[in-house]
Design an enzyme around this catalytic site. Structure first.
Site, short mmCIF file in Angstrom:
data_model
loop_
_atom_site.label_atom_id
_atom_site.label_comp_id
_atom_site.label_asym_id
_atom_site.label_seq_id
_atom_site.Cartn_x
_atom_site.Cartn_y
_atom_site.Cartn_z
N ASP A 93 -0.89 59.22 38.50
CA ASP A 93 -0.71 60.36 39.40
C ASP A 93 -0.76 61.70 38.66
O ASP A 93 -0.91 62.75 39.28
CB ASP A 93 0.62 60.24 40.16
CG ASP A 93 1.80 60.12 39.21
OD1 ASP A 93 2.04 59.01 38.71
OD2 ASP A 93 2.45 61.14 38.94
N ASP A 144 4.42 54.91 31.45
CA ASP A 144 4.75 55.33 32.82
C ASP A 144 4.14 54.31 33.77
O ASP A 144 3.13 54.56 34.41
CB ASP A 144 4.18 56.73 33.06
CG ASP A 144 4.54 57.26 34.44
OD1 ASP A 144 5.35 56.62 35.13
OD2 ASP A 144 4.00 58.31 34.82
N SER A 145 4.79 53.15 33.83
CA SER A 145 4.20 52.01 34.56
C SER A 145 4.81 51.85 35.94
O SER A 145 5.79 52.51 36.29
CB SER A 145 4.48 50.73 33.76
OG SER A 145 5.88 50.48 33.79
#
Ligand code: AG3
Length: 278
Positions: A86, A155-156
Protein backbone atom coordinates in the site's frame (compact mmCIF):
# COMPACT_ATOMS: atom_id res chain seq x y z
CA UNK A 1 -29.69 0.12 3.37
CA UNK A 2 -26.57 0.03 5.56
CA UNK A 3 -23.70 -2.12 4.37
CA UNK A 4 -21.08 -3.25 6.86
CA UNK A 5 -17.69 -4.86 6.40
CA UNK A 6 -16.95 -7.16 9.32
CA UNK A 7 -13.80 -8.91 10.43
CA UNK A 8 -13.61 -11.64 13.03
CA UNK A 9 -10.94 -10.59 15.52
CA UNK A 10 -11.08 -13.89 17.33
CA UNK A 11 -13.70 -16.65 17.23
CA UNK A 12 -16.91 -15.16 18.61
CA UNK A 13 -15.86 -11.50 18.39
CA UNK A 14 -16.23 -9.38 15.26
CA UNK A 15 -15.74 -5.71 14.49
CA UNK A 16 -17.51 -3.82 11.75
CA UNK A 17 -17.07 -0.73 9.67
CA UNK A 18 -19.90 0.86 7.74
CA UNK A 19 -19.25 1.05 4.00
CA UNK A 20 -20.12 4.12 1.95
CA UNK A 21 -19.04 2.69 -1.39
CA UNK A 22 -16.99 -0.03 -3.02
CA UNK A 23 -14.11 1.62 -4.84
CA UNK A 24 -12.27 -1.36 -6.27
CA UNK A 25 -12.21 -5.14 -6.00
CA UNK A 26 -10.14 -7.74 -7.73
CA UNK A 27 -9.22 -11.37 -7.28
CA UNK A 28 -5.49 -11.06 -7.86
CA UNK A 29 -3.12 -13.94 -8.49
CA UNK A 30 -2.62 -14.24 -4.70
CA UNK A 31 -5.62 -12.88 -2.81
CA UNK A 32 -8.91 -11.01 -2.86
CA UNK A 33 -8.21 -7.29 -2.85
CA UNK A 34 -10.80 -4.64 -2.00
CA UNK A 35 -10.77 -0.91 -1.39
CA UNK A 36 -13.83 0.64 0.25
CA UNK A 37 -14.82 4.10 1.29
CA UNK A 38 -16.21 3.96 4.81
CA UNK A 39 -18.27 6.22 7.06
CA UNK A 40 -15.78 6.47 9.92
CA UNK A 41 -12.36 5.23 8.78
CA UNK A 42 -12.10 6.85 5.34
CA UNK A 43 -10.68 4.59 2.66
CA UNK A 44 -9.69 1.10 3.76
CA UNK A 45 -7.84 -1.69 1.97
CA UNK A 46 -8.64 -5.34 2.69
CA UNK A 47 -6.92 -8.54 1.55
CA UNK A 48 -8.88 -11.80 1.81
CA UNK A 49 -11.41 -9.85 3.91
CA UNK A 50 -8.85 -8.78 6.49
CA UNK A 51 -8.34 -5.05 7.13
CA UNK A 52 -4.80 -4.08 6.13
CA UNK A 53 -4.90 -0.34 6.37
CA UNK A 54 -7.32 2.51 7.01
CA UNK A 55 -7.08 6.19 6.21
CA UNK A 56 -7.94 7.18 9.78
CA UNK A 57 -5.40 5.02 11.61
CA UNK A 58 -2.70 4.12 9.08
CA UNK A 59 -0.24 6.63 10.62
CA UNK A 60 -0.21 4.72 13.92
CA UNK A 61 1.03 1.57 12.22
CA UNK A 62 3.29 3.10 9.57
CA UNK A 63 5.04 5.62 11.83
CA UNK A 64 5.60 2.84 14.37
CA UNK A 65 6.99 0.20 12.03
CA UNK A 66 9.31 2.62 10.23
CA UNK A 67 10.59 5.20 12.70
CA UNK A 68 11.48 2.99 15.66
CA UNK A 69 14.14 1.01 13.74
CA UNK A 70 15.22 3.91 11.51
CA UNK A 71 15.77 6.32 14.39
CA UNK A 72 17.76 3.62 16.20
CA UNK A 73 20.37 3.74 13.45
CA UNK A 74 22.77 6.64 12.98
CA UNK A 75 22.87 6.59 9.19
CA UNK A 76 20.22 4.35 7.60
CA UNK A 77 21.22 4.62 3.94
CA UNK A 78 19.79 1.41 2.52
CA UNK A 79 16.40 0.17 3.62
CA UNK A 80 14.50 -2.92 2.47
CA UNK A 81 10.74 -3.29 2.88
CA UNK A 82 9.24 -6.72 2.36
CA UNK A 83 5.49 -6.44 1.65
CA UNK A 84 4.04 -3.00 2.32
CA UNK A 85 2.32 -2.84 -1.08
CA UNK A 86 0.00 0.00 0.00
CA UNK A 87 3.05 2.30 0.23
CA UNK A 88 2.54 3.69 3.76
CA UNK A 89 5.75 2.22 5.16
CA UNK A 90 7.69 3.41 2.11
CA UNK A 91 6.34 6.93 2.65
CA UNK A 92 7.54 7.01 6.27
CA UNK A 93 10.97 5.50 5.43
CA UNK A 94 11.59 8.15 2.78
CA UNK A 95 11.03 10.97 5.27
CA UNK A 96 14.55 10.22 6.54
CA UNK A 97 16.99 12.30 4.49
CA UNK A 98 19.74 9.77 5.33
CA UNK A 99 18.00 7.14 3.20
CA UNK A 100 19.70 6.83 -0.18
CA UNK A 101 17.62 3.94 -1.43
CA UNK A 102 14.48 2.19 -0.22
CA UNK A 103 13.81 -1.12 -1.95
CA UNK A 104 10.24 -2.36 -1.57
CA UNK A 105 9.46 -5.94 -2.58
CA UNK A 106 5.81 -6.95 -2.66
CA UNK A 107 4.61 -10.15 -4.29
CA UNK A 108 1.32 -8.67 -5.47
CA UNK A 109 1.62 -6.01 -8.16
CA UNK A 110 -2.14 -5.50 -8.12
CA UNK A 111 -1.99 -4.24 -4.52
CA UNK A 112 0.68 -1.72 -5.50
CA UNK A 113 -1.22 -0.53 -8.57
CA UNK A 114 -4.58 -0.22 -6.81
CA UNK A 115 -2.96 1.62 -3.89
CA UNK A 116 -1.26 4.06 -6.25
CA UNK A 117 -4.54 4.74 -7.93
CA UNK A 118 -7.02 4.80 -5.06
CA UNK A 119 -5.06 5.64 -1.90
CA UNK A 120 -3.43 8.99 -2.71
CA UNK A 121 -2.67 9.68 0.95
CA UNK A 122 -0.37 6.66 1.14
CA UNK A 123 1.37 7.41 -2.08
CA UNK A 124 3.91 10.13 -1.71
CA UNK A 125 6.71 7.53 -1.59
CA UNK A 126 6.19 5.82 -4.93
CA UNK A 127 7.31 8.79 -7.02
CA UNK A 128 10.46 9.46 -4.94
CA UNK A 129 13.58 8.71 -7.05
CA UNK A 130 15.08 6.90 -4.02
CA UNK A 131 12.29 4.29 -4.13
CA UNK A 132 12.90 1.05 -5.99
CA UNK A 133 9.66 -0.90 -6.15
CA UNK A 134 9.85 -4.56 -7.17
CA UNK A 135 7.02 -7.02 -7.74
CA UNK A 136 8.69 -10.18 -6.52
CA UNK A 137 8.63 -12.91 -3.91
CA UNK A 138 10.16 -11.53 -0.70
CA UNK A 139 11.37 -14.98 0.34
CA UNK A 140 13.27 -15.38 -2.90
CA UNK A 141 14.58 -11.82 -2.76
CA UNK A 142 16.16 -12.15 0.70
CA UNK A 143 17.59 -15.57 -0.22
CA UNK A 144 19.19 -14.38 -3.47
CA UNK A 145 20.24 -10.75 -3.07
CA UNK A 146 23.88 -9.71 -2.65
CA UNK A 147 22.85 -6.28 -1.40
CA UNK A 148 23.23 -5.43 2.30
CA UNK A 149 20.82 -3.20 4.22
CA UNK A 150 20.94 -0.96 7.27
CA UNK A 151 17.30 -1.63 8.06
CA UNK A 152 14.93 -4.40 6.89
CA UNK A 153 11.20 -3.97 7.56
CA UNK A 154 8.70 -6.79 7.21
CA UNK A 155 5.30 -5.22 6.58
CA UNK A 156 3.38 -8.42 5.92
CA UNK A 157 -0.18 -9.66 6.17
CA UNK A 158 -1.16 -12.09 8.95
CA UNK A 159 0.65 -15.45 9.11
CA UNK A 160 -2.15 -17.13 7.16
CA UNK A 161 -2.32 -17.18 3.36
CA UNK A 162 0.43 -15.61 1.22
CA UNK A 163 2.05 -13.92 4.23
CA UNK A 164 2.70 -17.16 6.15
CA UNK A 165 6.19 -17.72 4.72
CA UNK A 166 7.27 -14.30 6.01
CA UNK A 167 7.22 -15.65 9.58
CA UNK A 168 9.57 -18.64 9.14
CA UNK A 169 13.01 -19.12 10.77
CA UNK A 170 14.62 -19.48 7.30
CA UNK A 171 13.26 -16.08 6.30
CA UNK A 172 14.61 -14.44 9.48
CA UNK A 173 18.00 -16.13 8.90
CA UNK A 174 18.19 -14.66 5.43
CA UNK A 175 17.33 -11.23 6.78
CA UNK A 176 20.16 -11.61 9.31
CA UNK A 177 22.48 -12.48 6.41
CA UNK A 178 21.66 -9.33 4.43
CA UNK A 179 21.95 -6.85 7.34
CA UNK A 180 24.99 -4.58 7.44
CA UNK A 181 27.04 -4.70 10.66
CA UNK A 182 25.01 -2.87 13.28
CA UNK A 183 21.90 -3.22 11.12
CA UNK A 184 18.43 -3.82 12.43
CA UNK A 185 15.29 -5.58 11.29
CA UNK A 186 11.72 -4.95 12.34
CA UNK A 187 8.63 -7.02 11.60
CA UNK A 188 4.96 -6.55 12.33
CA UNK A 189 4.19 -9.32 14.82
CA UNK A 190 0.39 -9.34 15.35
CA UNK A 191 -1.75 -8.53 18.38
CA UNK A 192 -0.63 -9.43 21.90
CA UNK A 193 -4.20 -8.97 23.15
CA UNK A 194 -6.17 -10.82 20.44
CA UNK A 195 -3.73 -13.60 19.52
CA UNK A 196 -1.03 -13.81 22.22
CA UNK A 197 0.05 -17.32 21.29
CA UNK A 198 0.72 -16.24 17.74
CA UNK A 199 2.80 -13.29 18.98
CA UNK A 200 4.71 -15.62 21.28
CA UNK A 201 5.54 -18.06 18.45
CA UNK A 202 6.76 -15.29 16.17
CA UNK A 203 8.72 -13.50 18.89
CA UNK A 204 10.47 -16.72 19.93
CA UNK A 205 11.46 -17.44 16.33
CA UNK A 206 12.96 -13.99 15.92
CA UNK A 207 14.75 -14.32 19.27
CA UNK A 208 16.40 -17.57 18.10
CA UNK A 209 18.03 -15.77 15.18
CA UNK A 210 18.83 -12.36 16.68
CA UNK A 211 20.70 -11.94 19.99
CA UNK A 212 18.80 -8.67 20.55
CA UNK A 213 15.04 -9.23 20.05
CA UNK A 214 12.76 -6.55 21.45
CA UNK A 215 9.01 -6.25 21.16
CA UNK A 216 7.13 -2.97 21.23
CA UNK A 217 3.50 -1.99 20.74
CA UNK A 218 1.32 0.73 19.28
CA UNK A 219 -2.43 1.25 19.38
CA UNK A 220 -4.13 0.48 16.06
CA UNK A 221 -7.91 0.54 16.70
CA UNK A 222 -8.70 -1.04 13.32
CA UNK A 223 -6.71 -4.24 14.00
CA UNK A 224 -7.61 -7.17 16.30
CA UNK A 225 -7.22 -6.32 19.97
CA UNK A 226 -6.58 -2.72 18.96
CA UNK A 227 -3.05 -3.10 20.31
CA UNK A 228 -0.44 -4.16 17.75
CA UNK A 229 3.09 -5.45 18.17
CA UNK A 230 6.34 -5.12 16.26
CA UNK A 231 9.59 -6.94 16.95
CA UNK A 232 13.07 -5.63 16.23
CA UNK A 233 15.97 -8.04 15.78
CA UNK A 234 19.63 -7.14 15.67
CA UNK A 235 23.11 -8.32 16.61
CA UNK A 236 24.08 -5.29 18.66
CA UNK A 237 21.92 -2.24 17.82
CA UNK A 238 19.56 -1.31 20.65
CA UNK A 239 16.15 -0.41 19.18
CA UNK A 240 14.93 1.12 22.45
CA UNK A 241 17.13 4.19 22.20
CA UNK A 242 16.61 6.73 19.43
CA UNK A 243 19.92 8.17 18.22
CA UNK A 244 18.36 10.84 16.00
CA UNK A 245 15.02 12.62 16.01
CA UNK A 246 12.54 14.12 13.54
CA UNK A 247 12.18 17.87 13.36
CA UNK A 248 8.83 19.63 13.60
CA UNK A 249 8.53 19.92 9.82
CA UNK A 250 7.82 16.18 9.60
CA UNK A 251 4.44 16.74 11.26
CA UNK A 252 4.32 13.24 12.70
CA UNK A 253 1.13 12.27 14.47
CA UNK A 254 2.26 9.39 16.68
CA UNK A 255 6.04 9.09 16.76
CA UNK A 256 8.25 11.22 19.01
CA UNK A 257 11.44 10.30 20.89
CA UNK A 258 9.39 9.98 24.11
CA UNK A 259 6.81 7.78 22.45
CA UNK A 260 9.67 5.71 20.95
CA UNK A 261 10.94 4.84 24.44
CA UNK A 262 7.45 4.33 25.83
CA UNK A 263 6.52 1.80 23.16
CA UNK A 264 8.94 -0.72 24.69
CA UNK A 265 7.21 -0.59 28.06
CA UNK A 266 5.12 -3.76 28.21
CA UNK A 267 2.47 -4.81 30.70
CA UNK A 268 3.04 -7.84 32.93
CA UNK A 269 0.35 -9.72 31.01
CA UNK A 270 1.96 -9.10 27.63
CA UNK A 271 5.40 -10.08 28.96
CA UNK A 272 4.03 -13.26 30.44
CA UNK A 273 2.01 -14.22 27.36
CA UNK A 274 4.83 -13.57 24.91
CA UNK A 275 7.51 -15.09 27.17
CA UNK A 276 9.59 -11.95 27.42
CA UNK A 277 12.25 -12.25 30.09
CA UNK A 278 14.25 -9.00 29.78
N1 AG3 B 1 0.07 -5.15 7.55
C1 AG3 B 1 -0.39 -5.78 8.77
C2 AG3 B 1 -1.86 -5.90 8.86
C3 AG3 B 1 -2.33 -6.97 9.74
C4 AG3 B 1 -3.75 -6.79 9.98
N2 AG3 B 1 -4.35 -7.93 10.52
C5 AG3 B 1 -5.66 -8.04 10.77
N3 AG3 B 1 -6.46 -7.05 10.56
N4 AG3 B 1 -6.11 -9.18 11.21
C6 AG3 B 1 -0.51 -3.92 7.20
C7 AG3 B 1 0.00 -3.38 5.92
C8 AG3 B 1 0.04 -1.91 5.99
N5 AG3 B 1 1.11 -1.39 5.23
Amino acid sequence: MEVWFTEEWVKGFIIGVQIKSVIFTKRTKYQHLAIYDTVELGRILTLDNVIQTTEKYEYLYHESIAHVPLFSRENPEHVLIIGGGDGGTLREVLRHPEVKQAVMVDIDGDVIEASKQYLPLWNTGFSDPRAKVLVDDGIKFVADTDQKFDVVLVDSTDPEGPGEVLFTPEFYQNIARILKPGGIMCAQTESPLATPNMVRDIYQRIAKVFPVAKLYTAPVPSYPGSLWSFTCGSFEADPEKPVREPDGSWNLKHYSPEVHRSMFVLSPRVKRDVGITY
